[in-house]
Structure formats: C-alpha cells, structure tokens
Design a protein around this motif. Structure first.
Motif, short mmCIF file in Angstrom:
data_model
loop_
_atom_site.label_atom_id
_atom_site.label_comp_id
_atom_site.label_asym_id
_atom_site.label_seq_id
_atom_site.Cartn_x
_atom_site.Cartn_y
_atom_site.Cartn_z
N THR A 1 5.44 -2.79 10.70
CA THR A 1 4.05 -2.51 10.30
C THR A 1 3.14 -3.72 10.47
OG1 THR A 1 4.49 -3.09 7.98
CG2 THR A 1 4.80 -0.78 8.62
N LEU B 1 0.82 -1.22 0.00
CA LEU B 1 0.00 0.00 0.00
C LEU B 1 0.85 1.26 0.00
CD1 LEU B 1 -2.91 1.16 0.20
CD2 LEU B 1 -2.69 1.01 2.69
N GLU B 2 2.08 1.17 0.47
CA GLU B 2 2.96 2.33 0.49
C GLU B 2 3.15 2.91 -0.90
OE1 GLU B 2 7.45 3.44 2.16
OE2 GLU B 2 7.08 1.52 1.15
N ASP C 1 2.63 2.18 5.79
CA ASP C 1 1.83 1.28 4.95
C ASP C 1 2.68 0.25 4.22
OD1 ASP C 1 -0.61 2.41 5.61
OD2 ASP C 1 -0.47 3.94 4.05
N LYS D 1 1.77 -3.70 3.59
CA LYS D 1 0.33 -3.92 3.73
C LYS D 1 -0.28 -4.23 2.36
CE LYS D 1 -0.38 -0.89 7.74
NZ LYS D 1 -1.13 0.28 8.27
N THR E 1 0.10 5.33 -1.05
CA THR E 1 0.00 6.42 -0.07
C THR E 1 1.31 7.16 0.16
OG1 THR E 1 0.53 5.01 1.85
CG2 THR E 1 -1.78 5.08 1.13
#
Length: 377
Positions: free
Chosen positions: A318, A266-267, A275, A278, A270
């Motif tokens: 994380t 997900l990084e 993240d 994820k 975003t």
C-alpha cells in the motif's frame, strides 16, 4: 349587557392577548452572538462549519474553558490541554501521549492548528468524522480521560459557572453540547501568521536558503528534466501544508514499515486492506515545534524525517505511488529522494518559516484558568 361590562371584558381580552404576545415574543433559547473576531485566510480555501453548531462568542468561550479544565477527566487531573499545549502548537512533545491510566497511548498527539481544513476525518487513523465527535472520544477513552459521560454531566451541572455558560451558549448541559463547545473552540485555532504567511502576503522576502527550500518543497522531482524537488507538495497541500480534503486523499502510507509489520491505520475505519498502513497526513504548520514526528513519534528531528525519505523508505503493497515516482537521480531504482546535504538543509530552513509565534502566544487560545490570563481579561 351594559356598556361598562363590555368595556371590562374587552379590556380583559386585550390584557390576555398582550400577555400571550409577550410570551410568544420572548426568546425561548440561548441568545448567542456571532464570533466577530473570527477570520480565515482566503488562500486556505473553502471550509464548512456545521449548520447545527455555528461559531458564536458564547460557544467558543465555553469550549475554551472545557478544553483547559481537568474536571473533564475521571481523576480531575487531565484536560484536553494536557496533550495539546499551546506553546507546542497544541501538541505535547511526546512520542506517545499519556492520560489518566499512565499507559502510553498508541499515537503521537496531533496539532490542532487549522482543523477547519484538510481531511475531515480526525485522529491519525481517521476514526472521528467530525470535530464534535473527535472532542468527545478522548474524554471517554479509558486510557486518556476515562470519564463517564453521565458523571461528567453531573459534575458540570453542580458547577454554577458551567450552568451559566451552557445556558448562554446552548441552553442545556449535554454530551452533544460538550462536543459542540470544544469543537467550536478548536475551529478558532487558526495559524496564519508565520514567516511563510507574511511572504505570501508580500510583507517580506525569504532568504536565499529558505527560498531554495520553498522551491524544493513545491517541486516534484523529474530527473530527466533536471528538475530537483523534495516531493513534499504531493501530500502536504501548498498553503495549508496538510493532507488533501477529498475523501481519504489526506491519508497515506509513507513507507515507515514493511508489509509484515504494517499497522492497520485507516483500515481500522474503512475495513479495506488497501488502506492498511495509511495514516493521516499532518499539517506541517509549526513543524519545528511539534517533534517528535510521525504517528508513533519515531523521529525526534526534522533531519531524521528527511533521512527517512532520502533512503529509509520500506516497501509494502500500500506504499504511496508518489514515493515510487520521487527520485532526484536518473536510472536509480532505490526508494530514495536522493537529496544532497545542502538541499536537505534548505528544506529544513523553509520548514522553520512555518513557525507562527503569533499563534502560540495568542491570548484567545490560552488557559482561561491562568491567574495572569484572568488578570488581563
């Protein structure tokens, strides 16, 4: 001016007004029909359909044809359905899907069941923020379908069937309308008649092992209270068994990699280090049909998946706190559920109740180019 001339002029004006009225009242765009066969289980919760892309019979019919048509790829050999097979709940059975380039893709092919719900960011890393956007990305990706959009529009405009179908659904052939049509078809792919669904509707009872697995699935373990659980519900929302739909709650780091080998996940969307690692929580609907598992297809069986949660978790910054908290053994500091053999077997038995044979055999979702389908339709 004599009376006859006045009558002629008035008559002429009347004809002109009538012609204008006919022009004004004539439909100026496609005349679509609501999709009357569409229904959604109320237990799945609220969903949104974009105001500029309502579900219509014409849009879904067009989207279904586009979904199965290899014309959408540069070499006319790869379609959306190449990586999303109905009999596998719209996955492809591969750890890494392969498109026109022949190069294995980074991710495992996700199921398209029940995309109306869950986190409305699509793909494992959430890079598409709508189904319409999601539909167009693989078409243009150089390793998936490698199709230039302008060239695709030219292909479709040269096809009389598509000219007619686009005219009926949206009025014209465009990239936006290609995305709209495929997204419309994908929104109809609802899986809601598994054994579990029939249980929820009170139509049957689960057997003893399946019921034990259901209770484990729904329970967060609390060793102090002697409550044993599989901790599944914390990430896989109850009826849909997919990720939660609030912001990025449907994305998590479930301990596949240690800090030094974490993938962006997900990084990449975003830009936040928090993240990293994820990935989107997939639906467990039809999970018995959608192996291999995880974003990179690293696990070939449900047994391997449970072994991961039962002792294969790797620590990273994380890692989901829900995993830290999930342990069926008191005073145990390991990252493990500590389920016993019978509990793992019960969980797998419950997961098999999520298989929806109606869904994987529904003719509405099948290949319209199939001779057998054409004959029946």
């Amino acid at each position: 001016m004599s009376m006859p001339k006045v009558a002629i002029i008035i008559s002429g004006f009347a004809v002109l007004l009538l012609a204008v009225a006919i022009i004004v009242l004539q439909p100026t765009g496609p005349q679509t029909r609501p999709l009357l066969s569409f229904s959604a289980p109320f237990v799945f919760g609220h969903f949104n359909i974009p105001a500029d892309n309502p579900l219509t019979a014409e849009g879904v019919k067009l989207g279904r044809r586009l979904f199965y048509d290899p014309l959408l790829s540069a070499n006319n050999r790869v379609s959306c359905a190449t990586c999303h097979l109905q009999q596998l709940a719209f996955t492809d059975g591969k750890a890494h899907s392969v498109g026109v380039s022949g190069i294995p893709l980074p991710f495992n092919s996700m199921s398209l069941a029940n995309t109306l719900w869950g986190p409305q960011h699509f793909f494992w890393n959430g890079r598409a923020q709508s189904l319409e956007e999601q539909a167009l990305m693989p078409i243009q990706d150089p390793n998936e379908m490698a199709q230039d959009m302008n060239e695709l529009i030219d292909k479709l405009r040269a096809d009389e069937v598509y000219v007619r179908l686009f005219g009926a659904a949206y009025g014209e052939i465009s990239a936006k309308n290609i995305g709209r049509a495929i997204a419309s078809f994908e929104r109809t792919l609802i899986s809601a008649n598994s054994k579990y669904d029939q249980f929820l509707r009170g139509e049957l009872k689960l057997n003893t092992q399946e019921e034990r697995g259901r209770k484990l699935f729904m329970a967060h373990p609390d060793a102090k209270a002697s409550l044993r659980g599989g901790n599944c519900i914390d990430c896989h929302s109850q009826f849909l068994t997919s990720g939660f739909n609030t912001q990025f709650d449907g994305f998590t780091n479930n301990g596949l990699e240690a800090e030094e080998t974490l993938e962006p996940g997900l990084e990449a969307l975003t830009g936040l280090a928090a993240d990293r690692g994820k990935f989107k929580v997939p639906s467990l609907r039809n999970i018995a049909l959608t192996a291999p598992y995880m974003h990179d297809g690293r696990f070939s069986s449900l047994e391997q998946v449970l072994d991961h949660y039962n002792g294969g978790i790797k620590l990273s910054s994380t890692l989901s706190p829900l995993i830290f908290e999930a342990n069926n053994q008191q005073n145990d500091s390991t990252l493990s559920l500590n389920l016993n053999k019978e509990e793992k077997q019960a969980l797998i038995a419950f997961l098999h109740t999520l298989t929806d044979n109606t869904f994987i055999n529904d003719k509405r979702f099948s290949d319209p180019f199939s001779k057998q389908v054409q004959h029946n339709e």
